[in-house]
Design a protein around this motif. Structure first.
Motif, PDB file in Angstrom:
ATOM      1  N   CYS A   1       0.825  -1.212   0.000  1.00  0.00           N
ATOM      2  CA  CYS A   1       0.000   0.000   0.000  1.00  0.00           C
ATOM      3  C   CYS A   1       0.856   1.258   0.000  1.00  0.00           C
ATOM      4  O   CYS A   1       0.474   2.264  -0.600  1.00  0.00           O
ATOM      5  N   GLU A   2       1.990   1.185   0.632  1.00  0.00           N
ATOM      6  CA  GLU A   2       2.902   2.330   0.614  1.00  0.00           C
ATOM      7  C   GLU A   2       3.398   2.557  -0.819  1.00  0.00           C
ATOM      8  O   GLU A   2       3.414   3.687  -1.302  1.00  0.00           O
ATOM      9  N   LYS A   3       3.748   1.472  -1.484  1.00  0.00           N
ATOM     10  CA  LYS A   3       4.261   1.559  -2.858  1.00  0.00           C
ATOM     11  C   LYS A   3       3.176   1.962  -3.857  1.00  0.00           C
ATOM     12  O   LYS A   3       3.375   2.848  -4.682  1.00  0.00           O
ATOM     13  N   GLU A   4       2.023   1.284  -3.788  1.00  0.00           N
ATOM     14  CA  GLU A   4       0.973   1.461  -4.796  1.00  0.00           C
ATOM     15  C   GLU A   4       0.048   2.646  -4.543  1.00  0.00           C
ATOM     16  O   GLU A   4      -0.483   3.226  -5.487  1.00  0.00           O
ATOM     17  N   MET A   5      -0.160   2.977  -3.256  1.00  0.00           N
ATOM     18  CA  MET A   5      -1.161   3.986  -2.940  1.00  0.00           C
ATOM     19  C   MET A   5      -0.599   5.156  -2.131  1.00  0.00           C
ATOM     20  O   MET A   5      -1.326   6.070  -1.790  1.00  0.00           O
ATOM     21  N   ASN A   6       0.684   5.057  -1.800  1.00  0.00           N
ATOM     22  CA  ASN A   6       1.339   6.113  -1.025  1.00  0.00           C
ATOM     23  C   ASN A   6       0.719   6.261   0.365  1.00  0.00           C
ATOM     24  O   ASN A   6       0.633   7.360   0.897  1.00  0.00           O
ATOM     25  N   TRP A   7       0.274   5.142   0.933  1.00  0.00           N
ATOM     26  CA  TRP A   7      -0.360   5.145   2.240  1.00  0.00           C
ATOM     27  C   TRP A   7       0.666   4.887   3.334  1.00  0.00           C
ATOM     28  O   TRP A   7       1.636   4.156   3.141  1.00  0.00           O
ATOM     29  N   LYS A   8       0.379   5.429   4.494  1.00  0.00           N
ATOM     30  CA  LYS A   8       1.163   5.143   5.684  1.00  0.00           C
ATOM     31  C   LYS A   8       0.614   3.868   6.321  1.00  0.00           C
ATOM     32  O   LYS A   8      -0.520   3.453   6.043  1.00  0.00           O
ATOM     33  N   LYS A   9       1.406   3.285   7.198  1.00  0.00           N
ATOM     34  CA  LYS A   9       1.018   2.058   7.892  1.00  0.00           C
ATOM     35  C   LYS A   9      -0.328   2.226   8.593  1.00  0.00           C
ATOM     36  O   LYS A   9      -1.207   1.366   8.499  1.00  0.00           O
ATOM     37  N   SER A  10      -0.505   3.356   9.264  1.00  0.00           N
ATOM     38  CA  SER A  10      -1.745   3.575  10.016  1.00  0.00           C
ATOM     39  C   SER A  10      -2.967   3.627   9.098  1.00  0.00           C
ATOM     40  O   SER A  10      -4.035   3.109   9.447  1.00  0.00           O
ATOM     41  N   THR A  11      -2.806   4.200   7.916  1.00  0.00           N
ATOM     42  CA  THR A  11      -3.917   4.265   6.960  1.00  0.00           C
ATOM     43  C   THR A  11      -4.294   2.861   6.499  1.00  0.00           C
ATOM     44  O   THR A  11      -5.478   2.504   6.450  1.00  0.00           O
ATOM     45  N   THR A  12      -3.283   2.067   6.176  1.00  0.00           N
ATOM     46  CA  THR A  12      -3.541   0.697   5.731  1.00  0.00           C
ATOM     47  C   THR A  12      -4.312  -0.086   6.786  1.00  0.00           C
ATOM     48  O   THR A  12      -5.324  -0.726   6.490  1.00  0.00           O
ATOM     49  N   TYR A  13      -3.866  -0.009   8.036  1.00  0.00           N
ATOM     50  CA  TYR A  13      -4.526  -0.766   9.091  1.00  0.00           C
ATOM     51  C   TYR A  13      -5.924  -0.225   9.396  1.00  0.00           C
ATOM     52  O   TYR A  13      -6.834  -0.994   9.708  1.00  0.00           O
ATOM     53  N   THR A  14      -6.119   1.073   9.271  1.00  0.00           N
ATOM     54  CA  THR A  14      -7.446   1.651   9.502  1.00  0.00           C
ATOM     55  C   THR A  14      -8.433   1.164   8.448  1.00  0.00           C
ATOM     56  O   THR A  14      -9.551   0.736   8.771  1.00  0.00           O
ATOM     57  N   VAL A  15      -8.025   1.205   7.187  1.00  0.00           N
ATOM     58  CA  VAL A  15      -8.916   0.766   6.108  1.00  0.00           C
ATOM     59  C   VAL A  15      -9.124  -0.743   6.179  1.00  0.00           C
ATOM     60  O   VAL A  15     -10.244  -1.233   5.980  1.00  0.00           O
TER      61      VAL A  15
END
Length: 120
Positions: free
Chosen positions: A32-46
């Motif tokens: 998700c960091e690579k593909e969507m530029n998300w932080k760890k917290s964003t990934t876990y929240t979603v």
């Protein structure tokens, strides 16, 4: 039938999971960091949100789907026909093919599907 509504970013996230499952949650964070530029917290929240909706599960740090990609899009299609065409498949097909010609192969495929799914 349970209804699943996903925002665009949630759909993209879900696609990543479906394409890579089973996937470790740590690997999912990196993806998700690579593909969507998300932080760890964003990934876990979603991820938590979609687990609560019953689409995915995160068990022992491994993410898998509870419903398949095909099932999700099938339910979306049914909801679209219900909302837009009052649930009428003939009205949907008429609107879908109006002004277009369909091939003999497509006609045969539609006939086969109708025969396969018609009520006795």
């Amino acid at each position: 039938m349970k209804e699943y509504k996903l925002a665009e970013s949630e759909k993209k996230f879900a696609e990543l999971i479906w394409q890579n499952e089973p996937i470790g949650s740590g690997e999912l964070v990196k993806l998700c960091e690579k593909e969507m530029n998300w932080k760890k917290s964003t990934t876990y929240t979603v991820l938590k949100k979609l687990c609560e909706k019953g689409i995915f599960q995160n068990k022992d740090a491994v993410v898998t789907s509870l419903i398949s990609r095909d099932e999700y899009y099938s339910r979306q299609s049914v909801r679209f026909v219900e909302d837009t065409f009052g649930g009428s498949l003939p009205k949907f097909l008429t609107a879908f093919i109006s002004g277009k010609k369909i091939s003999r192969q497509q006609v045969e495929e539609l006939k086969r599907l109708i025969d396969e799914y018609k009520e006795d």
